[in-house]
Write a protein that holds these residues in place. Sequence first.
Motif, mmCIF file in Angstrom:
data_model
loop_
_atom_site.group_PDB
_atom_site.id
_atom_site.type_symbol
_atom_site.label_atom_id
_atom_site.label_comp_id
_atom_site.label_asym_id
_atom_site.label_seq_id
_atom_site.Cartn_x
_atom_site.Cartn_y
_atom_site.Cartn_z
ATOM 1 N N ASP A 157 0.844 -1.181 0.000
ATOM 2 C CA ASP A 157 0.000 0.000 0.000
ATOM 3 C C ASP A 157 0.886 1.239 0.000
ATOM 4 O O ASP A 157 1.839 1.343 0.776
ATOM 5 C CB ASP A 157 -0.889 -0.024 1.253
ATOM 6 C CG ASP A 157 -1.798 1.180 1.347
ATOM 7 O OD1 ASP A 157 -2.974 1.051 0.987
ATOM 8 O OD2 ASP A 157 -1.325 2.256 1.792
ATOM 9 N N ARG A 158 0.573 2.189 -0.861
ATOM 10 C CA ARG A 158 1.420 3.362 -1.069
ATOM 11 C C ARG A 158 1.677 4.140 0.222
ATOM 12 O O ARG A 158 2.826 4.459 0.560
ATOM 13 C CB ARG A 158 0.740 4.255 -2.114
ATOM 14 C CG ARG A 158 1.567 5.405 -2.647
ATOM 15 C CD ARG A 158 0.834 6.009 -3.844
ATOM 16 N NE ARG A 158 1.512 7.154 -4.400
ATOM 17 C CZ ARG A 158 1.285 8.399 -4.023
ATOM 18 N NH1 ARG A 158 0.382 8.651 -3.080
ATOM 19 N NH2 ARG A 158 1.936 9.408 -4.577
ATOM 20 N N ALA A 159 0.620 4.461 0.955
ATOM 21 C CA ALA A 159 0.787 5.237 2.187
ATOM 22 C C ALA A 159 1.548 4.457 3.241
ATOM 23 O O ALA A 159 2.370 5.017 3.981
ATOM 24 C CB ALA A 159 -0.579 5.665 2.730
ATOM 25 N N THR B 14 9.704 16.046 5.366
ATOM 26 C CA THR B 14 8.585 16.858 4.880
ATOM 27 C C THR B 14 8.563 17.005 3.355
ATOM 28 O O THR B 14 7.502 16.809 2.735
ATOM 29 C CB THR B 14 8.591 18.243 5.541
ATOM 30 O OG1 THR B 14 8.605 18.085 6.963
ATOM 31 C CG2 THR B 14 7.378 19.059 5.130
ATOM 32 N N PRO B 15 9.682 17.352 2.695
ATOM 33 C CA PRO B 15 9.608 17.523 1.235
ATOM 34 C C PRO B 15 9.185 16.252 0.499
ATOM 35 O O PRO B 15 8.410 16.315 -0.453
ATOM 36 C CB PRO B 15 11.039 17.936 0.853
ATOM 37 C CG PRO B 15 11.619 18.504 2.103
ATOM 38 C CD PRO B 15 11.015 17.708 3.220
ATOM 39 N N PRO C 299 -2.807 13.917 12.360
ATOM 40 C CA PRO C 299 -2.224 13.444 11.111
ATOM 41 C C PRO C 299 -1.476 14.507 10.321
ATOM 42 O O PRO C 299 -0.828 14.177 9.336
ATOM 43 C CB PRO C 299 -3.437 12.946 10.324
ATOM 44 C CG PRO C 299 -4.571 13.755 10.836
ATOM 45 C CD PRO C 299 -4.284 13.954 12.296
ATOM 46 N N ARG C 300 -1.534 15.754 10.725
ATOM 47 C CA ARG C 300 -0.924 16.800 9.907
ATOM 48 C C ARG C 300 0.333 17.387 10.531
ATOM 49 O O ARG C 300 0.748 18.495 10.208
ATOM 50 C CB ARG C 300 -1.950 17.912 9.631
ATOM 51 C CG ARG C 300 -3.158 17.391 8.870
ATOM 52 C CD ARG C 300 -4.145 18.480 8.509
ATOM 53 N NE ARG C 300 -5.319 17.918 7.871
ATOM 54 C CZ ARG C 300 -5.401 17.609 6.570
ATOM 55 N NH1 ARG C 300 -4.376 17.794 5.798
ATOM 56 N NH2 ARG C 300 -6.507 17.098 6.071
ATOM 57 N N GLY C 301 0.962 16.630 11.433
ATOM 58 C CA GLY C 301 2.215 17.078 12.006
ATOM 59 C C GLY C 301 3.337 16.988 11.001
ATOM 60 O O GLY C 301 3.219 16.405 9.928
ATOM 61 N N VAL C 302 4.478 17.565 11.328
ATOM 62 C CA VAL C 302 5.628 17.554 10.439
ATOM 63 C C VAL C 302 6.270 16.169 10.451
ATOM 64 O O VAL C 302 6.636 15.658 11.500
ATOM 65 C CB VAL C 302 6.670 18.598 10.878
ATOM 66 C CG1 VAL C 302 7.899 18.536 9.991
ATOM 67 C CG2 VAL C 302 6.053 19.987 10.837
ATOM 68 N N PRO C 303 6.394 15.499 9.312
ATOM 69 C CA PRO C 303 6.933 14.150 9.273
ATOM 70 C C PRO C 303 8.405 14.127 9.697
ATOM 71 O O PRO C 303 9.175 15.009 9.329
ATOM 72 C CB PRO C 303 6.813 13.741 7.802
ATOM 73 C CG PRO C 303 5.957 14.763 7.166
ATOM 74 C CD PRO C 303 6.019 15.995 8.003
ATOM 75 N N GLY C 304 8.755 13.096 10.424
ATOM 76 C CA GLY C 304 10.149 12.855 10.713
ATOM 77 C C GLY C 304 10.720 13.578 11.895
ATOM 78 O O GLY C 304 11.779 13.236 12.382
ATOM 79 N N ALA D 249 2.153 13.241 -1.283
ATOM 80 C CA ALA D 249 0.831 13.676 -0.806
ATOM 81 C C ALA D 249 -0.087 12.522 -0.425
ATOM 82 O O ALA D 249 -1.171 12.360 -1.004
ATOM 83 C CB ALA D 249 0.164 14.553 -1.874
ATOM 84 N N PRO D 250 0.308 11.698 0.547
ATOM 85 C CA PRO D 250 -0.568 10.590 0.953
ATOM 86 C C PRO D 250 -1.790 11.107 1.703
ATOM 87 O O PRO D 250 -1.792 12.237 2.217
ATOM 88 C CB PRO D 250 0.326 9.774 1.890
ATOM 89 C CG PRO D 250 1.250 10.795 2.487
ATOM 90 C CD PRO D 250 1.522 11.774 1.373
ATOM 91 N N ASP D 251 -2.827 10.290 1.781
ATOM 92 C CA ASP D 251 -3.978 10.637 2.603
ATOM 93 C C ASP D 251 -3.488 10.842 4.036
ATOM 94 O O ASP D 251 -2.867 9.947 4.619
ATOM 95 C CB ASP D 251 -5.002 9.507 2.563
ATOM 96 C CG ASP D 251 -6.136 9.746 3.537
ATOM 97 O OD1 ASP D 251 -6.091 9.189 4.662
ATOM 98 O OD2 ASP D 251 -7.060 10.494 3.191
#
Length: 259
Positions: free
Chosen positions: A169-171, A189-190, A247-252, A196-198
Amino acid sequence: MTHTISVSGPVLTKQYTSWSRNEPAREWAALTLLSEAIPDLVPHPISRTPAPSLTMTTLPGHPLAAPLHPPHLTALGDAIETLWSIPSDTLQRIDLAALVERTRTGLITLQDGDGVIARAASAWLNSEPADLTAVHEPVVAHGDPNLANYLWDGTRVRIVDFEDAGQGDRAVELANLVEHLSGRGTDWTPLVRRFAPDPDRFHAARRLWAGFWLTLIAPGGPSAHRNPPGTAEAQAGRVLTLVAGGPRGVPGRPGCRSE
């Protein structure tokens, strides 16, 4: 270790020492599919034996290492985008249900302890991620996004080690990369914005992988001895941050430290 490796000139031989997840067949199927479609991205499979062992071509470049910088992230994104452009229908599906059950079982054991690791295990179990077992956007799943499996030649990235490959699964695959311990210290983030996953599905997948890693590196886990003191506690903090956050926090960034 599931295998040993020897190199002779342009040929690499991978001799498997265990294959409980059918790793030789998985790798052969993935390399056969991918080398025909994108021959300069992955090793070209040459032969296999019942032993089992695989021979394949070598690839140029050196393993990536965290923290990744913008040129690395761009090249890695290009490689992943190319990988995911290949139809995955012929590959064995990644068993996400088994991953979830393995993670849950490991965390149940950890919650009986003390300290931050037990708190993180309890928090994960009390707020278990949404069901991710149905594949929403099928892609060729690399299966092992350790940065050492991405070779950087100064311009582009190539990919090796497909023994855990399949249809995924992509996400969930993107979350697997972001949450892998080898990538700590990288601002993802980049790369996440590029794909742009769900947001909800991606966040649930990050929580799943973070919990999975905690079961591996916590005391008594199969990878506990490979990491310096404090690694498991840092991972527990990451789990707590992901469970508490949206779910909208900064990844990583949550719970980041060198591991």
